[in-house]
Design a protein around this motif. Structure first.
Motif, PDB file in Angstrom:
ATOM      1  N   GLU A 125      19.136 -26.587 -17.849  1.00 11.18           N
ATOM      2  CA  GLU A 125      19.444 -25.753 -16.679  1.00 11.18           C
ATOM      3  C   GLU A 125      20.765 -26.249 -16.085  1.00 11.18           C
ATOM      4  O   GLU A 125      20.807 -27.033 -15.137  1.00 11.18           O
ATOM      5  CB  GLU A 125      18.295 -25.777 -15.675  1.00 11.18           C
ATOM      6  CG  GLU A 125      17.032 -25.149 -16.256  1.00 11.18           C
ATOM      7  CD  GLU A 125      16.111 -24.536 -15.220  1.00 11.18           C
ATOM      8  OE1 GLU A 125      16.579 -24.254 -14.096  1.00 11.18           O
ATOM      9  OE2 GLU A 125      14.937 -24.323 -15.537  1.00 11.18           O
ATOM     10  N   ALA A 126      21.843 -25.760 -16.691  1.00 14.21           N
ATOM     11  CA  ALA A 126      23.193 -26.216 -16.390  1.00 14.21           C
ATOM     12  C   ALA A 126      23.813 -25.415 -15.246  1.00 14.21           C
ATOM     13  O   ALA A 126      23.263 -24.394 -14.829  1.00 14.21           O
ATOM     14  CB  ALA A 126      24.047 -26.091 -17.653  1.00 14.21           C
ATOM     15  N   PRO A 127      24.974 -25.842 -14.743  1.00 16.66           N
ATOM     16  CA  PRO A 127      25.609 -25.121 -13.628  1.00 16.66           C
ATOM     17  C   PRO A 127      26.062 -23.710 -13.970  1.00 16.66           C
ATOM     18  O   PRO A 127      26.132 -22.862 -13.084  1.00 16.66           O
ATOM     19  CB  PRO A 127      26.801 -26.012 -13.266  1.00 16.66           C
ATOM     20  CG  PRO A 127      26.464 -27.351 -13.801  1.00 16.66           C
ATOM     21  CD  PRO A 127      25.646 -27.118 -15.021  1.00 16.66           C
ATOM     22  N   GLY A 128      26.416 -23.439 -15.218  1.00 14.73           N
ATOM     23  CA  GLY A 128      26.764 -22.086 -15.630  1.00 14.73           C
ATOM     24  C   GLY A 128      27.878 -21.475 -14.812  1.00 14.73           C
ATOM     25  O   GLY A 128      28.999 -21.973 -14.771  1.00 14.73           O
ATOM     26  N   LEU A 129      27.578 -20.354 -14.128  1.00 11.53           N
ATOM     27  CA  LEU A 129      28.587 -19.648 -13.343  1.00 11.53           C
ATOM     28  C   LEU A 129      29.126 -20.499 -12.195  1.00 11.53           C
ATOM     29  O   LEU A 129      30.262 -20.304 -11.755  1.00 11.53           O
ATOM     30  CB  LEU A 129      27.998 -18.351 -12.777  1.00 11.53           C
ATOM     31  CG  LEU A 129      27.596 -17.277 -13.805  1.00 11.53           C
ATOM     32  CD1 LEU A 129      26.920 -16.109 -13.096  1.00 11.53           C
ATOM     33  CD2 LEU A 129      28.810 -16.799 -14.588  1.00 11.53           C
ATOM     34  N   ILE A 130      28.331 -21.438 -11.717  1.00 14.54           N
ATOM     35  CA  ILE A 130      28.806 -22.346 -10.668  1.00 14.54           C
ATOM     36  C   ILE A 130      30.010 -23.126 -11.173  1.00 14.54           C
ATOM     37  O   ILE A 130      31.045 -23.219 -10.512  1.00 14.54           O
ATOM     38  CB  ILE A 130      27.689 -23.314 -10.230  1.00 14.54           C
ATOM     39  CG1 ILE A 130      26.526 -22.541  -9.612  1.00 14.54           C
ATOM     40  CG2 ILE A 130      28.224 -24.369  -9.269  1.00 14.54           C
ATOM     41  CD1 ILE A 130      25.271 -23.366  -9.395  1.00 14.54           C
ATOM     42  N   GLU A 131      29.879 -23.649 -12.381  1.00 18.55           N
ATOM     43  CA  GLU A 131      30.980 -24.421 -12.955  1.00 18.55           C
ATOM     44  C   GLU A 131      32.191 -23.531 -13.247  1.00 18.55           C
ATOM     45  O   GLU A 131      33.340 -23.964 -13.113  1.00 18.55           O
ATOM     46  CB  GLU A 131      30.510 -25.135 -14.226  1.00 18.55           C
ATOM     47  CG  GLU A 131      31.365 -26.318 -14.603  1.00 18.55           C
ATOM     48  CD  GLU A 131      30.653 -27.289 -15.524  1.00 18.55           C
ATOM     49  OE1 GLU A 131      31.099 -28.443 -15.587  1.00 18.55           O
ATOM     50  OE2 GLU A 131      29.670 -26.897 -16.199  1.00 18.55           O
ATOM     51  N   THR A 132      31.939 -22.285 -13.624  1.00 21.64           N
ATOM     52  CA  THR A 132      33.041 -21.341 -13.852  1.00 21.64           C
ATOM     53  C   THR A 132      33.868 -21.166 -12.585  1.00 21.64           C
ATOM     54  O   THR A 132      35.104 -21.219 -12.608  1.00 21.64           O
ATOM     55  CB  THR A 132      32.486 -19.972 -14.303  1.00 21.64           C
ATOM     56  OG1 THR A 132      31.753 -20.134 -15.510  1.00 21.64           O
ATOM     57  CG2 THR A 132      33.618 -18.980 -14.522  1.00 21.64           C
ATOM     58  N   VAL A 133      33.184 -20.967 -11.457  1.00 23.43           N
ATOM     59  CA  VAL A 133      33.879 -20.779 -10.183  1.00 23.43           C
ATOM     60  C   VAL A 133      34.590 -22.065  -9.760  1.00 23.43           C
ATOM     61  O   VAL A 133      35.735 -22.033  -9.287  1.00 23.43           O
ATOM     62  CB  VAL A 133      32.902 -20.325  -9.084  1.00 23.43           C
ATOM     63  CG1 VAL A 133      33.583 -20.290  -7.725  1.00 23.43           C
ATOM     64  CG2 VAL A 133      32.330 -18.951  -9.426  1.00 23.43           C
ATOM     65  N   LEU A 134      33.933 -23.199  -9.936  1.00 24.07           N
ATOM     66  CA  LEU A 134      34.563 -24.467  -9.568  1.00 24.07           C
ATOM     67  C   LEU A 134      35.848 -24.685 -10.352  1.00 24.07           C
ATOM     68  O   LEU A 134      36.852 -25.154  -9.806  1.00 24.07           O
ATOM     69  CB  LEU A 134      33.594 -25.625  -9.805  1.00 24.07           C
ATOM     70  CG  LEU A 134      32.352 -25.668  -8.914  1.00 24.07           C
ATOM     71  CD1 LEU A 134      31.468 -26.836  -9.300  1.00 24.07           C
ATOM     72  CD2 LEU A 134      32.737 -25.758  -7.445  1.00 24.07           C
ATOM     73  N   CYS A 135      35.832 -24.339 -11.635  1.00 22.43           N
ATOM     74  CA  CYS A 135      37.022 -24.463 -12.465  1.00 22.43           C
ATOM     75  C   CYS A 135      38.140 -23.560 -11.930  1.00 22.43           C
ATOM     76  O   CYS A 135      39.305 -23.976 -11.835  1.00 22.43           O
ATOM     77  CB  CYS A 135      36.685 -24.119 -13.913  1.00 22.43           C
ATOM     78  SG  CYS A 135      38.052 -24.354 -15.062  1.00 22.43           S
ATOM     79  N   GLN A 136      37.785 -22.339 -11.565  1.00 21.18           N
ATOM     80  CA  GLN A 136      38.772 -21.414 -11.005  1.00 21.18           C
ATOM     81  C   GLN A 136      39.380 -21.952  -9.710  1.00 21.18           C
ATOM     82  O   GLN A 136      40.557 -21.721  -9.415  1.00 21.18           O
ATOM     83  CB  GLN A 136      38.125 -20.050 -10.746  1.00 21.18           C
ATOM     84  CG  GLN A 136      37.742 -19.281 -11.997  1.00 21.18           C
ATOM     85  CD  GLN A 136      37.005 -17.987 -11.687  1.00 21.18           C
ATOM     86  OE1 GLN A 136      36.604 -17.746 -10.545  1.00 21.18           O
ATOM     87  NE2 GLN A 136      36.826 -17.150 -12.689  1.00 21.18           N
ATOM     88  N   GLN A 137      38.558 -22.666  -8.940  1.00 26.96           N
ATOM     89  CA  GLN A 137      39.007 -23.200  -7.651  1.00 26.96           C
ATOM     90  C   GLN A 137      39.668 -24.574  -7.784  1.00 26.96           C
ATOM     91  O   GLN A 137      40.109 -25.153  -6.786  1.00 26.96           O
ATOM     92  CB  GLN A 137      37.818 -23.307  -6.686  1.00 26.96           C
ATOM     93  CG  GLN A 137      37.202 -21.981  -6.293  1.00 26.96           C
ATOM     94  CD  GLN A 137      38.014 -21.252  -5.238  1.00 26.96           C
ATOM     95  OE1 GLN A 137      39.026 -21.745  -4.760  1.00 26.96           O
ATOM     96  NE2 GLN A 137      37.577 -20.053  -4.871  1.00 26.96           N
TER      97      GLN A 137
END
Length: 238
Positions: A14-26
């Motif tokens: 149960e990984a961060p998924g979309l959370i990590e995607t947004v963090l990378c963008q930010q």
């Protein structure tokens, strides 16, 4: 110097998924710890915000790891740190804040309930005004994977409700949030869950994939909006 963001995994897949995607963008590099791999939940006061993900455990467990998790989230509440709990993360937030975790009247698995209706969380009047849901619909289609739910303690705010399990989103204090649904899945994550999760393995795999694909664009946009909203609440994004 504080780390910008702590992400706590209760089980490896149960990984961060979309959370990590947004963090990378930010441009935000989080610290990620995996409790199921024996890592320790660090002191949250050393972080600007905390996200706790889902898992098969119960907030009612008395294992050393769960006892520590609840203790750490109590500190989050006391210090009024920004917090986002997903599924089990919502349940541990409510438990740590003095509420109860109980068995669901109906176990919610997948995209539709036993009556064939799609799972949705309906924002309450409080939820409609809350910055976590800024830019989102009042009725949000969701994915569920849980057999427990919560009873709120005095002072906790109900932000969204559901048909099968009434409590779907909550706020504890000013900046600690919980979502019962999973808003963070990517397609890759979802396919791995279908192969690993016992409840999902009992469902029709083809139908689940078709259901996800039918609204994946909407699902992804909703998840990323929620994360961006939380980062703004946390002061980590403008």
């Amino acid at each position: 110097m504080k780390m910008p963001l702590l992400i706590v995994k209760n089980i490896t897949h149960e990984a961060p998924g979309l959370i990590e995607t947004v963090l990378c963008q930010q441009g935000i590099k989080p610290r990620i710890v995996d409790l199921s791999a024996g890592e320790i939940f660090p002191d949250p006061v050393n972080f600007s915000a905390v996200i706790v993900l889902g898992g098969p455990q119960s907030a009612n467990d008395r294992t050393p790891s769960m006892v520590m998790q609840l203790h750490r989230i109590e500190a989050v509440i006391k210090e009024e740190l920004p917090f986002l709990g997903i599924c089990l993360g919502m349940q541990t937030l409510v438990k740590a804040g003095g509420g109860e975790v109980i068995t669901c009247p109906v176990k919610e698995i997948g995209f539709t309930g036993p009556d064939g209706e799609v799972f949705r969380m309906q924002l309450t009047e409080t939820g409609k005004a809350d910055p976590l849901f800024c830019g989102l619909s009042e009725s949000i289609r969701v994915f569920q994977l849980h057999g427990e739910t919560v009873e709120l303690a005095a002072g906790m705010k109900l932000l969204a409700s559901g048909k099968q399990c009434p409590i779907q989103a909550v706020r504890v204090g000013k900046r600690a949030y919980g979502l019962q649904c999973h808003a963070e899945m990517t397609l890759t994550m979802f396919l791995s869950w279908l192969a690993l999760d016992a409840d999902l393995k009992r469902e029709n795999r083809t139908a689940l994939i078709e259901q996800f694909e039918s609204f994946r664009h909407e699902y992804t946009a909703t998840g990323m909006q929620l994360v961006n909203n939380f980062l703004r609440i946390s002061g980590l994004a403008s």
